[in-house]
Design a protein around this motif. Sequence first.
Motif, mmCIF file in Angstrom:
data_model
loop_
_atom_site.group_PDB
_atom_site.id
_atom_site.type_symbol
_atom_site.label_atom_id
_atom_site.label_comp_id
_atom_site.label_asym_id
_atom_site.label_seq_id
_atom_site.Cartn_x
_atom_site.Cartn_y
_atom_site.Cartn_z
ATOM 1 N N UNK A 1 23.583 5.875 31.128
ATOM 2 C CA UNK A 1 23.768 7.171 30.476
ATOM 3 C C UNK A 1 23.430 7.134 28.993
ATOM 4 N N UNK A 2 23.230 5.931 28.436
ATOM 5 C CA UNK A 2 22.852 5.818 27.024
ATOM 6 C C UNK A 2 21.351 6.083 26.843
ATOM 7 N N UNK A 3 20.605 5.914 27.910
ATOM 8 C CA UNK A 3 19.161 6.123 27.836
ATOM 9 C C UNK A 3 18.844 7.591 27.625
ATOM 10 N N UNK A 4 17.704 7.847 27.014
ATOM 11 C CA UNK A 4 17.272 9.232 26.864
ATOM 12 C C UNK A 4 16.688 9.784 28.146
ATOM 13 N N UNK A 5 16.418 8.899 29.114
ATOM 14 C CA UNK A 5 15.804 9.332 30.367
ATOM 15 C C UNK A 5 16.794 10.154 31.185
ATOM 16 N N UNK A 6 16.398 11.341 31.667
ATOM 17 C CA UNK A 6 17.308 12.138 32.513
ATOM 18 C C UNK A 6 17.753 11.320 33.723
ATOM 19 N N UNK A 7 18.997 11.536 34.140
ATOM 20 C CA UNK A 7 19.545 10.757 35.248
ATOM 21 C C UNK A 7 18.733 10.928 36.522
ATOM 22 N N UNK A 8 18.251 12.152 36.771
ATOM 23 C CA UNK A 8 17.506 12.341 38.019
ATOM 24 C C UNK A 8 16.230 11.512 38.010
ATOM 25 N N UNK A 9 15.640 11.322 36.811
ATOM 26 C CA UNK A 9 14.435 10.499 36.717
ATOM 27 C C UNK A 9 14.782 9.025 36.912
ATOM 28 N N UNK A 10 15.951 8.609 36.442
ATOM 29 C CA UNK A 10 16.383 7.230 36.677
ATOM 30 C C UNK A 10 16.580 6.978 38.168
#
Length: 105
Positions: free
Chosen positions: A22-31
Amino acid sequence: GDHRDEPTDVAASPTLGLHLDRELGTPLYRQIAGGIRRHIAAGHLAAGSRLPPERTLAAALGVDRSTVIAAYRELGADGLVAAHVGRGTTVSQPLPATAAGVSPV
């Protein structure tokens, strides 16, 4: 025995062995989509494997169901998975190894 880090039986894991940051800027759905894409490319999820229902995966990962729906939709748009009414979402076919590391823009 606790084999949480065992990557081989990804399909049997309620979280599909996904780890969200959740610290990443990447949206969760993309993760989620990216993680499933890597599993397919690595052969951990064979063609015909059934993905968990959206609600199940969302609960396991602690995300909103709409997040998982968005991830599955992205994978479906890439032709990696197919949604079947009544049968859930299944893996369509393995990625060619060349495409595994390349994300189309």
